[in-house]
Design an enzyme around this catalytic site. Structure first.
Site, PDB file in Angstrom:
ATOM      1  N   HIS A 268     -30.355   3.760 -16.664  1.00 39.41           N
ATOM      2  CA  HIS A 268     -30.193   3.316 -15.281  1.00 39.41           C
ATOM      3  C   HIS A 268     -30.810   1.932 -15.047  1.00 39.41           C
ATOM      4  O   HIS A 268     -30.867   1.459 -13.917  1.00 39.41           O
ATOM      5  CB  HIS A 268     -30.854   4.364 -14.372  1.00 39.41           C
ATOM      6  CG  HIS A 268     -30.493   4.271 -12.936  1.00 39.41           C
ATOM      7  ND1 HIS A 268     -31.425   4.054 -11.949  1.00 39.41           N
ATOM      8  CD2 HIS A 268     -29.300   4.367 -12.297  1.00 39.41           C
ATOM      9  CE1 HIS A 268     -30.838   4.032 -10.770  1.00 39.41           C
ATOM     10  NE2 HIS A 268     -29.546   4.214 -10.940  1.00 39.41           N
TER      11      HIS A 268
ATOM     12  N   LYS B 135     -31.511  -2.099 -14.879  1.00 41.04           N
ATOM     13  CA  LYS B 135     -30.777  -3.322 -14.546  1.00 41.04           C
ATOM     14  C   LYS B 135     -31.659  -4.501 -14.953  1.00 41.04           C
ATOM     15  O   LYS B 135     -32.679  -4.767 -14.320  1.00 41.04           O
ATOM     16  CB  LYS B 135     -30.468  -3.418 -13.053  1.00 41.04           C
ATOM     17  CG  LYS B 135     -29.506  -2.332 -12.539  1.00 41.04           C
ATOM     18  CD  LYS B 135     -30.218  -1.138 -12.019  1.00 41.04           C
ATOM     19  CE  LYS B 135     -29.241  -0.205 -11.311  1.00 41.04           C
ATOM     20  NZ  LYS B 135     -29.711   1.160 -11.208  1.00 41.04           N
TER      21      LYS B 135
ATOM     22  N   ASP C 242     -32.566 -17.194 -21.400  1.00 41.00           N
ATOM     23  CA  ASP C 242     -33.354 -18.095 -22.247  1.00 41.00           C
ATOM     24  C   ASP C 242     -34.806 -17.651 -22.392  1.00 41.00           C
ATOM     25  O   ASP C 242     -35.690 -18.478 -22.655  1.00 41.00           O
ATOM     26  CB  ASP C 242     -33.296 -19.534 -21.713  1.00 41.00           C
ATOM     27  CG  ASP C 242     -31.923 -20.162 -21.928  1.00 41.00           C
ATOM     28  OD1 ASP C 242     -31.159 -19.644 -22.759  1.00 41.00           O
ATOM     29  OD2 ASP C 242     -31.614 -21.165 -21.254  1.00 41.00           O
TER      30      ASP C 242
ATOM     31  N   HIS D  53     -29.935   1.401  -0.604  1.00 42.25           N
ATOM     32  CA  HIS D  53     -29.988   1.731  -2.032  1.00 42.25           C
ATOM     33  C   HIS D  53     -31.203   1.103  -2.709  1.00 42.25           C
ATOM     34  O   HIS D  53     -31.448   1.340  -3.888  1.00 42.25           O
ATOM     35  CB  HIS D  53     -28.698   1.230  -2.700  1.00 42.25           C
ATOM     36  CG  HIS D  53     -28.521   1.645  -4.126  1.00 42.25           C
ATOM     37  ND1 HIS D  53     -28.693   0.781  -5.194  1.00 42.25           N
ATOM     38  CD2 HIS D  53     -28.184   2.839  -4.666  1.00 42.25           C
ATOM     39  CE1 HIS D  53     -28.451   1.419  -6.326  1.00 42.25           C
ATOM     40  NE2 HIS D  53     -28.142   2.665  -6.043  1.00 42.25           N
TER      41      HIS D  53
ATOM     42  N   LYS E 248     -34.971   0.207  -4.014  1.00 38.29           N
ATOM     43  CA  LYS E 248     -36.078   1.016  -4.518  1.00 38.29           C
ATOM     44  C   LYS E 248     -37.337   0.144  -4.467  1.00 38.29           C
ATOM     45  O   LYS E 248     -37.658  -0.575  -5.416  1.00 38.29           O
ATOM     46  CB  LYS E 248     -35.821   1.483  -5.946  1.00 38.29           C
ATOM     47  CG  LYS E 248     -34.478   2.240  -6.143  1.00 38.29           C
ATOM     48  CD  LYS E 248     -33.384   1.322  -6.557  1.00 38.29           C
ATOM     49  CE  LYS E 248     -32.138   1.986  -7.127  1.00 38.29           C
ATOM     50  NZ  LYS E 248     -31.543   3.075  -6.429  1.00 38.29           N
TER      51      LYS E 248
ATOM     52  N   ASP F 245     -50.532  -1.145   0.567  1.00 42.37           N
ATOM     53  CA  ASP F 245     -51.552  -1.912   1.284  1.00 42.37           C
ATOM     54  C   ASP F 245     -51.057  -3.332   1.564  1.00 42.37           C
ATOM     55  O   ASP F 245     -49.914  -3.512   1.957  1.00 42.37           O
ATOM     56  CB  ASP F 245     -52.873  -1.878   0.509  1.00 42.37           C
ATOM     57  CG  ASP F 245     -53.462  -0.464   0.434  1.00 42.37           C
ATOM     58  OD1 ASP F 245     -53.114   0.354   1.303  1.00 42.37           O
ATOM     59  OD2 ASP F 245     -54.234  -0.179  -0.493  1.00 42.37           O
TER      60      ASP F 245
END
Length: 466
Positions: free
Chosen positions: A211, A213, A218, A384, A386, A391
């Site tokens: 899952h 991404k 470079d 969607h 995450k 704090d």
């Protein structure tokens, strides 16, 4: 043999297969709850559960585990040798995470928050266009649509210019990706492969998906977050549009750990290692820890990641997730945070993209409200992202959902960043998100029709595979 006799024999064979599968579930399912649920269903109702178990129940991929851990240990040792000292004082509350992951907090990171798909992909495409040596790119989903074809063309152009391009996609997440999309990239000089924990037949394997991404250009400019390559992530596909998501651009030493995560997956798929390039020195102020988690780890690293981060909060914990299906450890940590006087808020969608998960999330939201956790539903479209804000100085961005699939079944990646300026950027973003949300009350559950409440409780039975 008559038809009744044939049906009787078939039923007996199904029950025998169900009992054998139940024995396998007891021996190999990762959690006692999951083992009990599978064993009971397979023994009593093999007609219903046997085929789903073939897709969802298999839990061992020893070859991958062995190689993965060996690579992780070797790369982590190399990383630790390259760093002086232990966990910085500013990051001391997360020392357990650094030890568990075998990664350091890297100083000097430059971070840029990328809000929604348009900003994220414009930054990614700009970086790809500037690539001179190497591109590493990994997404759970590639679609053959306008955005997917734009990505295809961008990679082909750099490959034609002599840049080495390495691409991974998940075989199940990208199940709709046509063969000609991949073949066009390969013919154009792009090395591209599907990820699977088993190198050979994978027809019955829906668990243990990659899952992550990741984009690295470079060796020095990296991207990670919640977005995949598809038009829906630009908010172009109702009814979930507009699509609310967040990505992170980073430069500095921590990008080396993004490369290492990609390299472990690439080596498993191809038997080779991509080039790992030294990152450029950055002039930023942030500390960043790259957390590559997954079911091949000795510990349940993603669940522990959430638990440690939640336990670190002293004043505020704001969390956004599309799927709110916490396990007992994470839910207990959230309850304890409320008892410490922490302002705990969770932002979840108002619209479902997976109805079973949405129903289970609604029941978990009700339990959370009863524990003093404030739950909000984002109104404009599907959320969607995450993101976790801890704090006034820490923020996490990655691919990790707050559900069992991320905790125990998927390979995920995130960046935990300690920097007041970056945390303030995240705070401003979340303040705007909460302003577009409605706080959920107990009435969402209490006033729901009986059959809908029953459906919520039934959905929650499937928590181990959601």
């Amino acid at each position: 043999m008559s038809i009744p006799q044939l049906l009787t024999l078939l039923a007996m064979l199904l029950h025998i297969a169900g009992i054998l599968a139940a024995m396998h579930a007891v021996m190999h399912t990762r959690t006692p709850q999951g083992a009990f649920a599978w064993a009971l269903g397979l023994a009593l109702l093999p007609y219903v559960t046997l085929i789903p178990y073939l897709y969802l129940g298999r839990s061992h991929f020893r070859g991958y585990v062995t190689l993965h851990r060996a690579h992780r240990q070797r790369l982590s040792q190399a990383s630790l040798r390259g760093e002086q000292g232990g966990v910085p004082e500013e990051c001391a509350q997360y020392a357990a995470l650094s030890q568990m992951l075998g990664n350091n907090f890297h100083a000097g990171q430059q971070l840029q928050l990328l809000i929604n798909g348009e900003a994220a992909f414009e930054a990614i495409f700009h970086a790809i266009a500037q690539a001179e040596h190497c591109i590493l790119i990994q997404f759970f989903i590639f679609h053959d649509d306008a955005l997917g074809r734009r990505m295809q063309q961008a990679l082909l152009e750099r490959a034609a210019a002599g840049v080495k391009v390495f691409a991974l996609f998940d075989g199940i997440g990208s199940h709709a990706l046509p063969r000609h999309y991949v073949e066009t990239l390969r013919h154009g000089g792009v090395a591209i492969y599907p990820f699977a924990t088993q190198r050979y037949s994978n027809r019955f394997k829906l668990n243990f998906r990659n899952h992550r991404k990741i984009v690295v250009v470079d060796g020095w400019l990296g991207f990670l977050g919640g977005l995949n390559v598809g038009d829906e992530y630009l908010g172009l596909k109702p009814p979930l549009a507009p699509w609310r998501d967040t990505h992170l651009q980073m430069s500095g030493p921590a990008v080396l750990d993004l490369q290492r995560s990609f390299a472990v997956d690439w080596h498993w798929v191809t038997g080779e290692l991509p080039p790992i390039m030294p990152p450029r020195l950055a002039q930023g102020e942030a500390y960043s820890l790259i957390a590559a988690t997954g079911p091949a780890d000795p510990q349940e690293s993603c669940s522990l990641y959430f638990t440690v981060v939640i336990n670190a909060a002293r004043k505020r914990l704001w969390l956004t997730t599309p799927y709110f299906v916490p396990d007992q450890a994470v839910m207990s940590a959230l309850r304890l945070a409320v008892m410490r006087g922490v302002d705990v808020r969770v932002l979840i969608p108002v619209r479902p993209d997976h109805r079973t998960v949405f129903l289970a999330s609604t029941l978990h939201a009700y339990d959370a409200i009863n524990a003093g956790i404030r739950i909000y539903r984002y109104q404009p479209g599907f959320v969607h992202q995450k993101v976790i804000l801890i704090d006034d100085e820490s923020a996490s961005i990655g691919s990790m959902n707050l559900d069992n699939r991320s905790f125990r079944l998927n390979f995920e990646i995130g960046a935990l960043n300690v920097d007041r300026a970056f945390a303030l950027d995240v705070e401003r973003m979340l303040v705007a998100d909460f302003a577009l949300a409605v706080e959920v009350t107990r009435d969402e559950y209490r006033k729901a029709a009986y059959l809908r409440r029953l459906a919520m409780h039934v959905a929650r039975l499937f928590d181990p595979i959601l």
